[in-house]
Design a protein around this motif. Sequence first.
Motif, PDB file in Angstrom:
ATOM      1  N   ARG A  71       0.829  -1.202   0.000  1.00  0.00           N
ATOM      2  CA  ARG A  71       0.000   0.000   0.000  1.00  0.00           C
ATOM      3  C   ARG A  71       0.869   1.259   0.000  1.00  0.00           C
ATOM      4  O   ARG A  71       0.550   2.244  -0.675  1.00  0.00           O
ATOM      5  N   ILE A  72       1.938   1.230   0.764  1.00  0.00           N
ATOM      6  CA  ILE A  72       2.845   2.381   0.793  1.00  0.00           C
ATOM      7  C   ILE A  72       3.465   2.603  -0.576  1.00  0.00           C
ATOM      8  O   ILE A  72       3.510   3.731  -1.083  1.00  0.00           O
ATOM      9  N   VAL A  73       3.933   1.534  -1.196  1.00  0.00           N
ATOM     10  CA  VAL A  73       4.555   1.641  -2.517  1.00  0.00           C
ATOM     11  C   VAL A  73       3.547   2.147  -3.545  1.00  0.00           C
ATOM     12  O   VAL A  73       3.833   3.042  -4.341  1.00  0.00           O
ATOM     13  N   ASN A  74       2.336   1.577  -3.540  1.00  0.00           N
ATOM     14  CA  ASN A  74       1.354   1.962  -4.543  1.00  0.00           C
ATOM     15  C   ASN A  74       0.856   3.382  -4.324  1.00  0.00           C
ATOM     16  O   ASN A  74       0.508   4.074  -5.289  1.00  0.00           O
ATOM     17  N   LEU A  75       0.816   3.826  -3.073  1.00  0.00           N
ATOM     18  CA  LEU A  75       0.462   5.223  -2.807  1.00  0.00           C
ATOM     19  C   LEU A  75       1.446   6.151  -3.504  1.00  0.00           C
ATOM     20  O   LEU A  75       1.058   7.164  -4.098  1.00  0.00           O
ATOM     21  N   GLY A  76       2.730   5.794  -3.457  1.00  0.00           N
ATOM     22  CA  GLY A  76       3.746   6.610  -4.118  1.00  0.00           C
ATOM     23  C   GLY A  76       3.601   6.588  -5.629  1.00  0.00           C
ATOM     24  O   GLY A  76       3.801   7.618  -6.298  1.00  0.00           O
ATOM     25  N   ILE A  77       3.265   5.408  -6.184  1.00  0.00           N
ATOM     26  CA  ILE A  77       3.044   5.312  -7.632  1.00  0.00           C
ATOM     27  C   ILE A  77       1.892   6.224  -8.044  1.00  0.00           C
ATOM     28  O   ILE A  77       1.967   6.952  -9.041  1.00  0.00           O
ATOM     29  N   TRP A  78       0.820   6.194  -7.264  1.00  0.00           N
ATOM     30  CA  TRP A  78      -0.353   7.032  -7.539  1.00  0.00           C
ATOM     31  C   TRP A  78       0.000   8.514  -7.460  1.00  0.00           C
ATOM     32  O   TRP A  78      -0.332   9.290  -8.370  1.00  0.00           O
ATOM     33  N   ALA A  79       0.670   8.915  -6.388  1.00  0.00           N
ATOM     34  CA  ALA A  79       1.003  10.328  -6.207  1.00  0.00           C
ATOM     35  C   ALA A  79       1.899  10.823  -7.332  1.00  0.00           C
ATOM     36  O   ALA A  79       1.746  11.956  -7.819  1.00  0.00           O
ATOM     37  N   ASP A  80       2.807   9.979  -7.776  1.00  0.00           N
ATOM     38  CA  ASP A  80       3.717  10.359  -8.850  1.00  0.00           C
ATOM     39  C   ASP A  80       2.977  10.427 -10.186  1.00  0.00           C
ATOM     40  O   ASP A  80       3.149  11.382 -10.959  1.00  0.00           O
ATOM     41  N   ARG A  81       2.151   9.411 -10.481  1.00  0.00           N
ATOM     42  CA  ARG A  81       1.481   9.355 -11.779  1.00  0.00           C
ATOM     43  C   ARG A  81       0.483  10.503 -11.960  1.00  0.00           C
ATOM     44  O   ARG A  81       0.353  11.073 -13.046  1.00  0.00           O
ATOM     45  N   PHE A  82      -0.218  10.865 -10.884  1.00  0.00           N
ATOM     46  CA  PHE A  82      -1.241  11.909 -10.989  1.00  0.00           C
ATOM     47  C   PHE A  82      -0.773  13.270 -10.453  1.00  0.00           C
ATOM     48  O   PHE A  82      -1.576  14.196 -10.365  1.00  0.00           O
ATOM     49  N   ARG A  83       0.489  13.341 -10.060  1.00  0.00           N
ATOM     50  CA  ARG A  83       1.077  14.593  -9.551  1.00  0.00           C
ATOM     51  C   ARG A  83       0.277  15.113  -8.351  1.00  0.00           C
ATOM     52  O   ARG A  83      -0.139  16.276  -8.283  1.00  0.00           O
ATOM     53  N   ILE A  84       0.067  14.214  -7.389  1.00  0.00           N
ATOM     54  CA  ILE A  84      -0.720  14.537  -6.196  1.00  0.00           C
ATOM     55  C   ILE A  84       0.201  15.078  -5.104  1.00  0.00           C
ATOM     56  O   ILE A  84       1.234  14.477  -4.806  1.00  0.00           O
ATOM     57  N   THR A  85      -0.192  16.167  -4.498  1.00  0.00           N
ATOM     58  CA  THR A  85       0.585  16.738  -3.402  1.00  0.00           C
ATOM     59  C   THR A  85      -0.027  16.343  -2.059  1.00  0.00           C
ATOM     60  O   THR A  85      -1.220  16.040  -1.969  1.00  0.00           O
ATOM     61  N   VAL A  86       0.793  16.373  -1.030  1.00  0.00           N
ATOM     62  CA  VAL A  86       0.321  16.020   0.312  1.00  0.00           C
ATOM     63  C   VAL A  86      -0.557  17.137   0.867  1.00  0.00           C
ATOM     64  O   VAL A  86      -1.562  16.873   1.533  1.00  0.00           O
ATOM     65  N   ALA A  87      -0.195  18.350   0.613  1.00  0.00           N
ATOM     66  CA  ALA A  87      -0.970  19.479   1.151  1.00  0.00           C
ATOM     67  C   ALA A  87      -1.067  20.587   0.106  1.00  0.00           C
ATOM     68  O   ALA A  87      -0.373  20.583  -0.890  1.00  0.00           O
TER      69      ALA A  87
END
Length: 632
Positions: A616-632
């Motif tokens: 889940r941690i790894v895939n969260l990073g893949i998602w954030a990178d692919r969709f350019r998602i920021t934490v805040a």
Amino acid sequence: MCGIFASVGFAPERERISIVAHRGPDGEGWETRSSPAGPVALGHRRLAIIDTSEAGRQPFSDPSGRFLLTYNGEIYNYRELREELIALGDSFRTHTDTEVLLAAWRRWGEHALQRLVGMFAFVIWDDKEKQLFAVRDRFGIKPLYWVEGQGGVAFASEIKQLLDLPGGERRMNLPRVHDFLVGGISNHTAETMYAGIRQLRGGEWAVVDAQDSARVRITVRRWHDMRRASVPSMSSDEAAETFRELMEQSIRLHLRADVPVGACLSGGLDSSAIVGLMSRILPEEHQGLHTVSACFTDKSVDEKPYMDAVVSATDATPHFVFPKPEDVIDHANLITWHQDEPFASTSIIAQWCVFAEAQRTGIKVMLDGQGSDEILAGYHFCYPYHLAHLVRQIRLGAFLSTIMARRREQGRAVASQFAQVAFALAPRALSDVMFKVHSERLKHRWLDTDVLNAIGRQPSPLRTAAESLGLPSPTDVASLCDVMTYASNLPMLLQWEDRNSMAHSIEARVPFLDHRIVEFALGLEAEHKLAGAETKKVLRQALADVLPPAVRDRRDKLGFATPESNWLKGPLRPLIEDGVAKTLETCPGLLNGTGVRRMLDDFLKGRDALGSTLWRIVNLGIWADRFRITVA
């Protein structure tokens, strides 16, 4: 099965529908209208299943031009509704269920929804009243997301269609990200993991009023009643007979198509029952029965012997795929793009491979067994709730016999069963403390950061799911099935299935979710679901003649399982190590790096079974990178 988009107030952008061309390779439609609140746009990508001619092109208008429809799904009882409408004076120029749906809405309005048997997400523009109606089926089989921002509102089949619209932010919705990381759950509230992007829940509809030039007004309502249907007490034979009749009726309806129909076959009870019934009914509708299955060389998760038994009993033509660790490496990024949100298990990749093989085989519609576990308490984690209910009823004989049957037939230690029952019996305040202590033990303080501490203490994801729909927290099998069906497990599984199937331009159908089956099953007494170590008793009894004995008598449960832990410690070890580092870099401040690395070290050295959490941690990073998602 298709892709849809609709907006009011926003500037029309046709690329919003083009981005989901995979959902509908058979055609694209786009139309605009005007309203006091601004432009109105409806878009459609078509996957032609019923009446594959150009007559079914969407957006679809009624003869008067007042109503315009864009629709994703299937109305399985469209033939019966068509005859009813003809008797009332309507006429039809196509053989599509699309035209029937619009005619039913034109005649009955929102009351038409109760007449529909099917899966659907649709948007109708009423040009006379300047209103837009967006509707999702009872259980959320078909997706419908929405965003509201300055000057407008938009609806879409996939989240990616709404990104960068006003309100469609590329920023994490931290409470929902927290639920995913802790419990592996998503799609369990009206919120998504994107700040500002929401979904209509199953059984909801929205009305958008565009009569005011100053603003667009949206109201979300519930049209499907979640109250448990009243099912009279009945014997095992009576329950089985009724369930069999409902299943046969559902399979017949789900086989209505003008393209080839096949089935996903896992070797479990649910998919095997569907294939067994299809083999009895298919000759009336189609020629030949094709199944597609995922198999593994790791015998701990391989179900091929059960698949072979079903194939032999039904004379089906089987197609087998053998997902490999390399598939995770090759497809994780692409699957994450199709899923729109991170996913909790590599089992999603096994399902991806099944639909990819179905596409190569030329099958355009696949029946699948989703929903049975939720409505019939098919998961082993349902037992603590069942046992706790027996204790409350002071049925100690049944309680002890169930405990011993599970030890004998499922290998469940007596001590661990008692501990689980104690958790289920605990008052809410105590269970909250127990959940917190349990999660603290697992996470090595890896969620102890300023970012996540700022959202405050979060309840268990299951409780969040229940409360999001106003359902009581589960205390027994009946209430647990309600929550799993409407709020937690099933919505998440349906999202994964929709994205994996549509990525390959395949329509996935789920016969167990005919609403008459769901209402009957949810109303059944627990004894028809769990009996000793036997799960889904009513299904086993109702379909005993179509299930090979080896499948009918199974007591284990795997689903689309992969040898995840062995893969992550072996061939996927570099992916996990690099992925953890990448997530910490991509999502700065979200996770406690020291705790995450400690957890990774414990897993790789065999000190703790935390492979699913690390994925889940790894895939969260893949998602954030692919969709350019920021934490805040």
